[in-house]
Design a protein around this motif. Structure first.
Motif, PDB file in Angstrom:
ATOM      1  N   THR A 184       0.859  -1.181   0.000  1.00  0.00           N
ATOM      2  CA  THR A 184       0.000   0.000   0.000  1.00  0.00           C
ATOM      3  C   THR A 184       0.894   1.229   0.000  1.00  0.00           C
ATOM      4  O   THR A 184       2.116   1.127   0.204  1.00  0.00           O
ATOM      5  CB  THR A 184      -0.921   0.040   1.229  1.00  0.00           C
ATOM      6  OG1 THR A 184      -0.111   0.212   2.407  1.00  0.00           O
ATOM      7  CG2 THR A 184      -1.761  -1.222   1.350  1.00  0.00           C
ATOM      8  N   VAL A 185       0.291   2.376  -0.207  1.00  0.00           N
ATOM      9  CA  VAL A 185       1.079   3.603  -0.133  1.00  0.00           C
ATOM     10  C   VAL A 185       1.704   3.740   1.246  1.00  0.00           C
ATOM     11  O   VAL A 185       2.875   4.115   1.379  1.00  0.00           O
ATOM     12  CB  VAL A 185       0.209   4.824  -0.482  1.00  0.00           C
ATOM     13  CG1 VAL A 185       0.947   6.125  -0.190  1.00  0.00           C
ATOM     14  CG2 VAL A 185      -0.210   4.776  -1.955  1.00  0.00           C
ATOM     15  N   LEU A 186       0.964   3.402   2.287  1.00  0.00           N
ATOM     16  CA  LEU A 186       1.512   3.497   3.637  1.00  0.00           C
ATOM     17  C   LEU A 186       2.679   2.539   3.847  1.00  0.00           C
ATOM     18  O   LEU A 186       3.762   2.951   4.273  1.00  0.00           O
ATOM     19  CB  LEU A 186       0.414   3.207   4.671  1.00  0.00           C
ATOM     20  CG  LEU A 186       0.881   3.076   6.127  1.00  0.00           C
ATOM     21  CD1 LEU A 186       1.570   4.346   6.601  1.00  0.00           C
ATOM     22  CD2 LEU A 186      -0.292   2.711   7.033  1.00  0.00           C
TER      23      LEU A 186
ATOM     24  N   HIS B  40      -1.133   9.277   3.939  1.00  0.00           N
ATOM     25  CA  HIS B  40      -0.530   8.111   4.577  1.00  0.00           C
ATOM     26  C   HIS B  40       0.971   8.010   4.394  1.00  0.00           C
ATOM     27  O   HIS B  40       1.601   7.129   4.972  1.00  0.00           O
ATOM     28  CB  HIS B  40      -1.152   6.825   4.027  1.00  0.00           C
ATOM     29  CG  HIS B  40      -2.616   6.715   4.242  1.00  0.00           C
ATOM     30  ND1 HIS B  40      -3.184   6.792   5.492  1.00  0.00           N
ATOM     31  CD2 HIS B  40      -3.642   6.538   3.378  1.00  0.00           C
ATOM     32  CE1 HIS B  40      -4.491   6.651   5.388  1.00  0.00           C
ATOM     33  NE2 HIS B  40      -4.802   6.515   4.116  1.00  0.00           N
ATOM     34  N   GLY B  41       1.558   8.863   3.612  1.00  0.00           N
ATOM     35  CA  GLY B  41       2.945   8.641   3.226  1.00  0.00           C
ATOM     36  C   GLY B  41       3.961   9.129   4.234  1.00  0.00           C
ATOM     37  O   GLY B  41       3.829  10.218   4.780  1.00  0.00           O
ATOM     38  N   TYR B  42       4.965   8.332   4.488  1.00  0.00           N
ATOM     39  CA  TYR B  42       6.150   8.779   5.218  1.00  0.00           C
ATOM     40  C   TYR B  42       7.078   9.561   4.287  1.00  0.00           C
ATOM     41  O   TYR B  42       8.068  10.120   4.732  1.00  0.00           O
ATOM     42  CB  TYR B  42       6.919   7.577   5.774  1.00  0.00           C
ATOM     43  CG  TYR B  42       6.411   7.057   7.095  1.00  0.00           C
ATOM     44  CD1 TYR B  42       7.150   7.241   8.260  1.00  0.00           C
ATOM     45  CD2 TYR B  42       5.201   6.374   7.186  1.00  0.00           C
ATOM     46  CE1 TYR B  42       6.704   6.752   9.475  1.00  0.00           C
ATOM     47  CE2 TYR B  42       4.747   5.881   8.395  1.00  0.00           C
ATOM     48  CZ  TYR B  42       5.500   6.075   9.539  1.00  0.00           C
ATOM     49  OH  TYR B  42       5.058   5.594  10.743  1.00  0.00           O
ATOM     50  N   VAL B  43       6.770   9.548   3.001  1.00  0.00           N
ATOM     51  CA  VAL B  43       7.595  10.216   1.994  1.00  0.00           C
ATOM     52  C   VAL B  43       6.675  10.947   1.027  1.00  0.00           C
ATOM     53  O   VAL B  43       5.458  10.736   1.016  1.00  0.00           O
ATOM     54  CB  VAL B  43       8.464   9.198   1.214  1.00  0.00           C
ATOM     55  CG1 VAL B  43       9.400   8.443   2.154  1.00  0.00           C
ATOM     56  CG2 VAL B  43       7.599   8.216   0.419  1.00  0.00           C
TER      57      VAL B  43
ATOM     58  N   ARG C 284       1.609  10.638   7.914  1.00  0.00           N
ATOM     59  CA  ARG C 284       0.408  10.203   8.604  1.00  0.00           C
ATOM     60  C   ARG C 284       0.165   8.728   8.356  1.00  0.00           C
ATOM     61  O   ARG C 284       0.334   8.239   7.258  1.00  0.00           O
ATOM     62  CB  ARG C 284      -0.795  11.044   8.137  1.00  0.00           C
ATOM     63  CG  ARG C 284      -0.701  12.465   8.641  1.00  0.00           C
ATOM     64  CD  ARG C 284      -1.617  13.395   7.898  1.00  0.00           C
ATOM     65  NE  ARG C 284      -1.246  13.588   6.519  1.00  0.00           N
ATOM     66  CZ  ARG C 284      -0.259  14.401   6.132  1.00  0.00           C
ATOM     67  NH1 ARG C 284       0.447  15.056   7.007  1.00  0.00           N
ATOM     68  NH2 ARG C 284       0.021  14.561   4.852  1.00  0.00           N
ATOM     69  N   GLY C 285      -0.226   8.029   9.395  1.00  0.00           N
ATOM     70  CA  GLY C 285      -0.474   6.614   9.278  1.00  0.00           C
ATOM     71  C   GLY C 285      -1.875   6.227   9.620  1.00  0.00           C
ATOM     72  O   GLY C 285      -2.217   5.068   9.567  1.00  0.00           O
TER      73      GLY C 285
END
Length: 436
Positions: A64-66, A106-109, A435-436
């Motif tokens: 997933t994107v996350l 959701h991305g850390y990047v 964001r998660g």
């Protein structure tokens, strides 16, 4: 978040203190900043991957994107370009906007979607290239990766179209007629193992055609995952003629060879396939002399059942975000072909430039976005499943000794990795970052 990084080694070999405030590098230490002791650590601009498969929407059982962005962050990346082979395919403005929104939520990047060249990746008609370029996603890279744009007229039209807004077509160079049923590199070893071969000419012939088309229409062309010495020769020739072509090589094609197919371990099955020793050496030299411009992971996660099966039934692909920097370190830095300034270029500033992503350079200039990786080049580890943070465990490096370790990743001024571990998603969310 305000951060003070003390005593980091810069890519040019000097050392410096670096300061972050309000998401950007600043000239002086902010009041009340969190301090990070970077003695012995190398400061690199945040890594940028121009070739990532995040699988969402449609294949969330793989990634997933996350989860993919967590894998990216732990590997030192702060931006990835998500390939179009999702379901639905990223061939319309609405789908690429969805992927960009998923990254923002959701991305850390930073996540930038790549648009498909043809509708449904079917190779029959062009996708909504203009609409994707004008959408909120502002797509600038287009690729049918996993599928070659084999029709010469369609490829010409796509190249002409992207010139109107400074875009680039990233080609998966594979003549489908020459690779029907292919399982590994074509040669003596494929004959010995009884596996259908993937001939080098299937890649080289498409690259040769496409650089001539790009020259004819004055367009930008990017060649994905170059894997053969002959392809290097074609690209070098094209650059000497002034063709606006760039090229990438994957970490696995810089380190691994076809000999691994002897194990019939499908972790080593990939497209394009692992090649000969001679090809690996040519790729390393081409990266060193600038014929190949960047390293891109081609991170391709799959469910366990798609890889832990017979070789001829297994899916192609390897995960690579978590291991990329260490593999590049092992393949070209330890051998003396590239220094850390070169690594900053091929893994950060140049892929950002190709993808039209601003703010990535090794100067860490005041006012520029604070995207940074702190890397311990003296560390070593036996790469294990515990090093993986995405859903995919199909890494070819499990059990292999790799140099270096990412200690800290800072994305847009927020810590996403600290002391080698992901920052808790809820904590980062409260800070306003990933964001998660």
């Amino acid at each position: 978040m305000s951060i003070r990084i003390i005593g980091a080694q810069l890519p040019d070999g000097t050392s410096a203190d670096l300061f972050v405030e309000n998401g950007r590098f600043v000239a002086e230490s902010p009041t009340g900043a969190q301090s990070i002791d970077a003695a012995g650590l190398l400061a690199l601009p945040g890594l940028v991957d121009l070739h990532t498969h995040l699988r969402e929407p449609g294949f969330e059982q793989s990634e997933t994107v996350l989860t993919g962005s967590r894998a990216a962050a732990i590997g030192g990346f702060t931006a990835v370009f998500a390939m179009a082979n999702t379901l639905p395919v990223q061939d319309t403005a609405s789908v690429v906007e969805q992927v960009r929104s998923l990254g923002e939520r959701h991305g850390y990047v930073t996540v930038r979607p790549i648009g498909a060249v043809t509708a449904g990746l079917a190779g029959e008609q062009l996708s909504e290239i203009g609409a994707m370029a004008q959408s909120r996603a502002q797509v600038r890279v287009f690729s049918d990766d996993g599928h070659c744009v084999h029709d010469a007229l369609l490829m010409r039209r796509a190249l002409e179209y992207v010139t109107t807004f400074g875009g680039v077509v990233a080609q998966h160079a594979q003549d489908p007629r020459l690779t029907l049923g292919a399982q590994m590199n074509e040669g003596a070893l494929s004959n010995e193992l009884g596996l259908a071969g993937w001939p080098a000419v299937a890649e080289e012939s498409i690259i040769a055609r496409d650089v001539l088309l790009a020259q004819h229409v004055g367009a930008r062309l990017h060649v994905c995952h170059v894997s053969t010495a002959g392809s290097v020769d074609v690209i070098r020739w094209a650059k000497a003629r002034g063709v606006d072509v760039t090229a990438e090589v994957t970490p696995h094609h810089l380190l691994l060879t076809e000999e691994l197919a002897r194990s019939y371990d499908s972790r080593f099955k990939v497209n394009p396939p692992l090649r000969r020793d001679e090809d690996v050496l040519a790729l390393r030299e081409a990266l060193a002399d600038g014929t190949i411009d960047i390293v891109a992971t081609d991170h391709a996660p799959h469910p366990v059942e798609a890889k832990e099966c017979a070789w001829d039934e297994a899916a192609n692909g390897m995960v690579g975000l978590e291991s990329a920097l260490s593999v590049v370190h092992a393949s070209v830095v330890q051998g003396g072909l590239l220094d850390w300034s070169d690594i900053a270029r091929v893994l950060s500033s140049k892929p950002a430039e190709i993808g039209r992503l601003a703010g990535y350079d090794a100067a860490f200039s005041a006012g520029s976005p604070a995207n940074l990786t702190l890397y311990d080049p003296t560390a070593s580890r036996t790469f294990a499943r515990s090093d993986l943070r995405g859903k995919g465990v199909n890494s070819p490096y499990l059990g292999r000794e790799l140099p270096g370790r990412v200690i800290t990743t800072i994305h847009d001024g927020y810590l996403t990795v600290s002391d080698g571990e992901l920052v808790d998603a809820d904590t980062v969310s409260r800070s306003g970052g990933a964001r998660g």
